[in-house]
Scaffold this active site. Structure first.
Site, PDB file in Angstrom:
ATOM      1  N   GLU A 115       3.239   1.714  -0.638  1.00  0.00           N
ATOM      2  CA  GLU A 115       2.492   0.972   0.393  1.00  0.00           C
ATOM      3  C   GLU A 115       2.921  -0.480   0.377  1.00  0.00           C
ATOM      4  OE1 GLU A 115      -1.765   1.805   0.425  1.00  0.00           O
ATOM      5  OE2 GLU A 115      -1.356   3.781  -0.402  1.00  0.00           O
ATOM      6  N   HIS A 237      -6.641  -4.488   8.160  1.00  0.00           N
ATOM      7  CA  HIS A 237      -5.592  -3.477   8.008  1.00  0.00           C
ATOM      8  C   HIS A 237      -4.717  -3.554   9.257  1.00  0.00           C
ATOM      9  CE1 HIS A 237      -3.453   0.218   7.308  1.00  0.00           C
ATOM     10  NE2 HIS A 237      -4.029   0.331   6.132  1.00  0.00           N
ATOM     11  N   ARG A 283      -0.038  -6.852   3.348  1.00  0.00           N
ATOM     12  CA  ARG A 283      -0.881  -6.659   4.529  1.00  0.00           C
ATOM     13  C   ARG A 283      -1.201  -7.914   5.327  1.00  0.00           C
ATOM     14  NH1 ARG A 283      -5.267  -2.332   2.620  1.00  0.00           N
ATOM     15  NH2 ARG A 283      -3.617  -0.818   2.340  1.00  0.00           N
ATOM     16  N   HIS A 344     -10.927  -4.412   7.324  1.00  0.00           N
ATOM     17  CA  HIS A 344     -10.745  -3.252   6.445  1.00  0.00           C
ATOM     18  C   HIS A 344     -11.411  -3.419   5.076  1.00  0.00           C
ATOM     19  CE1 HIS A 344      -8.727   0.260   4.843  1.00  0.00           C
ATOM     20  NE2 HIS A 344      -8.079  -0.455   3.930  1.00  0.00           N
ATOM     21  N   ARG A 379      -5.649  -8.513  -1.305  1.00  0.00           N
ATOM     22  CA  ARG A 379      -5.573  -7.338  -2.190  1.00  0.00           C
ATOM     23  C   ARG A 379      -4.277  -6.553  -1.993  1.00  0.00           C
ATOM     24  NH1 ARG A 379      -7.310  -1.701  -1.331  1.00  0.00           N
ATOM     25  NH2 ARG A 379      -7.400  -2.364   0.824  1.00  0.00           N
TER      26      ARG A 379
HETATM   27  C1  SIN Z   1      -4.261   2.838   3.524  1.00  0.00           C
HETATM   28  O1  SIN Z   1      -4.151   4.038   3.316  1.00  0.00           O
HETATM   29  O2  SIN Z   1      -3.473   2.207   4.227  1.00  0.00           O
HETATM   30  C2  SIN Z   1      -5.417   2.101   2.919  1.00  0.00           C
HETATM   31  C3  SIN Z   1      -5.248   1.976   1.467  1.00  0.00           C
HETATM   32  C4  SIN Z   1      -5.960   0.741   0.966  1.00  0.00           C
HETATM   33  O3  SIN Z   1      -6.698   0.116   1.713  1.00  0.00           O
HETATM   34  O4  SIN Z   1      -5.715   0.376  -0.197  1.00  0.00           O
END
Ligand code: SIN
Length: 529
Positions: A115, A237, A283, A344, A379
């Protein structure tokens, strides 16, 4: 009625349940949850849990990725122990029955996702339904324990406090709780009260969070006099499904981890202008880039293109996203997905020490409601379920040491006083105020902020708060009224924190203070005066 328990746990997500499983070995546990027991933010987590489980990965790299994302505000000692305590906490989850997806080539090892902000694959997941799988296993475990009682459809109103002669709060004795179905307010008296109420995404008009995320824990702790930290750092998000009929459905960052590319409506890529990690940048960078591009083009969304991966792979790795998008006529194997940012996660919350203790004795907090120092100004993806697990364990370790010597308080607790409150005949006031706050926060306290917008938001929220306070004491409390009071308190704390941080850092971007300044390399702490 007064209920007596050793542990009062408010909230039934990963933080509350994992603590309950351990606490049940010491004494009685009451879990209070305002909906059905499995409705929690955890339940909606798609991504997973970041942890070093692969031989080629290292604690140093996970620590480094967390620190880079955190924009200079992470507490290094906290990052260090959370990352290093991850493997045993993950092992425990597996022992409790959580089934993480394993690698197709080698079923002995996990299939690790990637991610934003992670320099390598390290996210354990259960396809794209990780939160649901964790909640399933933890609830099954809790159901097998005699010492745990779950009170569904019960919402906490306020904490019960003991004050010293000067009126200062010294101790938490439990909470007043509304049984929503019976319309009765009970007192829960506890040796230890733990806030694990999750997030507050519903403060914003557009959010990936479920309806329950109304910041109840932060609002109650603030009213009780606890320290609240870093509320300006709201994580948006970048990729929430943009469709008029989809209620803020999240398109996991893991889609970009598997090669998904962000594009404009005309098919042009744009992330290369903003960060060398492009679509997999942290993010804050991606959300701000999309916000900028949307404002520039006048479009309402950008596209996330994963059509170069084959259908079998997409159906197997992202069954939930695949099906949900199909419901809206989007075949993700053929069509790029329309996405836009949505509120988010709140990186701030109730300030706690290394063992989850708040500034009030016998009051602890873990999970999204807390501010531990792990996330700093932004985060790192999938660090939050990990934080919840590590801190619920640390709270248990701390309490275990003193449990036998701690008695349940015998101080008289007055029952909830409804005063002259009567049934409301004007619930439209609640609906209107709720709507106004969420719009105001979205329009004036969003991804990009300015002094003027923040001041405008502050004036409006002050007015609404006055109105709610009058309404609150004149009418009988209902779930809606409690939640409205809480989102208003949280909105006020967010705006206040934004105004205190006269710089831009991580998730807080103010066009009047575009620089990042050394003098603000510290947490924003707010306490009720
Ligand atoms: C996601 O699946 O993009 C969210 C995961 C997160 O917020 O850590």
């Amino acid at each position: 009625m007064e209920f007596r328990t050793d542990f009062l746990i408010i909230g039934s997500g990963i933080a509350g349940l994992s603590l309950a499983i351990k606490a049940a070995g010491l004494g009685s546990v009451a879990i209070v949850t305002k909906k059905e027991k499995s409705e929690s933010n955890t339940n909606y987590a798609q991504g997973g849990i970041a942890a070093v489980t692969d031989k080629t990965d290292s604690f140093e790299e996970h620590i480094n990725d967390t620190l880079i994302c955190g924009g200079g505000l992470c507490h290094k000692d906290v990052v260090d122990f959370v990352v290093k305590e991850a493997p045993p906490r993950v092992k425990e989850l597996v022992e409790w029955g959580v089934e993480f997806t394993t690698s197709e080539d080698s079923p002995q090892s996990y299939d690790l996702g990637r991610e934003g902000g992670h320099s390598r694959r390290r996210v354990l997941h259960a396809k794209d339904l990780t939160g649901r799988e964790i909640e399933r296993a933890l609830h099954e475990k809790v159901a097998s324990l005699k010492n745990v009682t779950i009170y569904e459809n019960h919402i906490s109103i306020d904490l019960v406090l003991a004050n010293d002669a000067q009126g200062r709060t010294i101790n938490c004795l439990g909470a007043y709780v509304l049984d929503i179905d019976a319309d009765i307010i009970h007192t829960f008296r506890a040796k230890y009260t733990i806030l694990s109420t999750g997030g507050a995404g519903k403060v914003y008009l557009i959010t990936t969070n479920p309806d329950i995320a109304t910041g109840d824990g932060v609002a109650m702790a603030y009213r009780a006099g606890a320290q609240i930290a870093n509320m300006e750092f709201i994580q948006f998000h970048p990729t929430c499904l943009f469709h008029p009929a989809a209620k803020s459905f999240l398109i996991s960052e893991a889609v970009r981890g598997e090669g998904g590319i962000l594009k404009l409506k005309n098919g042009a890529t744009f992330m290369e202008k903003y960060h060398q990690m492009q679509s997999l940048a942290p993010r804050d960078v991606v959300a701000k880039a999309i916000d900028t591009e949307i404002k520039k083009s006048g479009d309402e969304y950008v596209l996330l293109d994963i059509t170069h991966r084959d259908r079998d792979f997409l159906q197997n790795r992202f069954p939930n996203i695949y099906e949900k998008c199909l419901e809206f006529g989007i075949d993700i194997a053929v069509d790029p997905i329309p996405v836009a940012p949505a509120a988010h996660y709140i990186c701030g919350g109730v300030a706690v020490d290394h063992f989850g203790k708040t500034s009030i004795d016998n009051l602890f907090a873990c999970g999204e409601v807390s501010c531990t120092g792990l996330h700093g100004a932004n985060r790192l993806a999938s660090n939050s379920l990990l934080e919840a697990l590590v801190y619920s364990h640390r709270i248990f370790i701390k309490i275990n040491k003193s449990f036998r010597q701690t008695e349940l308080s015998t101080i008289a607790i007055p029952p909830w006083d409804p005063g002259g409150a009567v049934e409301s005949d004007d619930s439209i006031v609640v609906t209107n105020n709720w709507d106004e706050i969420r719009r105001c926060m979205w329009n004036y306290v969003g991804i990009v902020r300015s002094n003027k917008r923040l001041e405008r938001a502050q004036r409006r929220i002050d007015l609404i708060q006055k109105e709610i306070n009058e309404y609150y004491w004149n009418y009988k409390v209902t779930k809606d009224l409690i939640e409205l009071r809480n989102i208003t308190t949280v909105a006020k704390l967010i705006v206040q924190s934004c105004l205190l941080r006269k710089e831009s850092r991580g998730l807080h971007h103010n066009i009047d203070y575009p620089e990042t300044l050394k003098e603000f390399e510290k947490d924003t702490i707010i306490e009720k005066v």
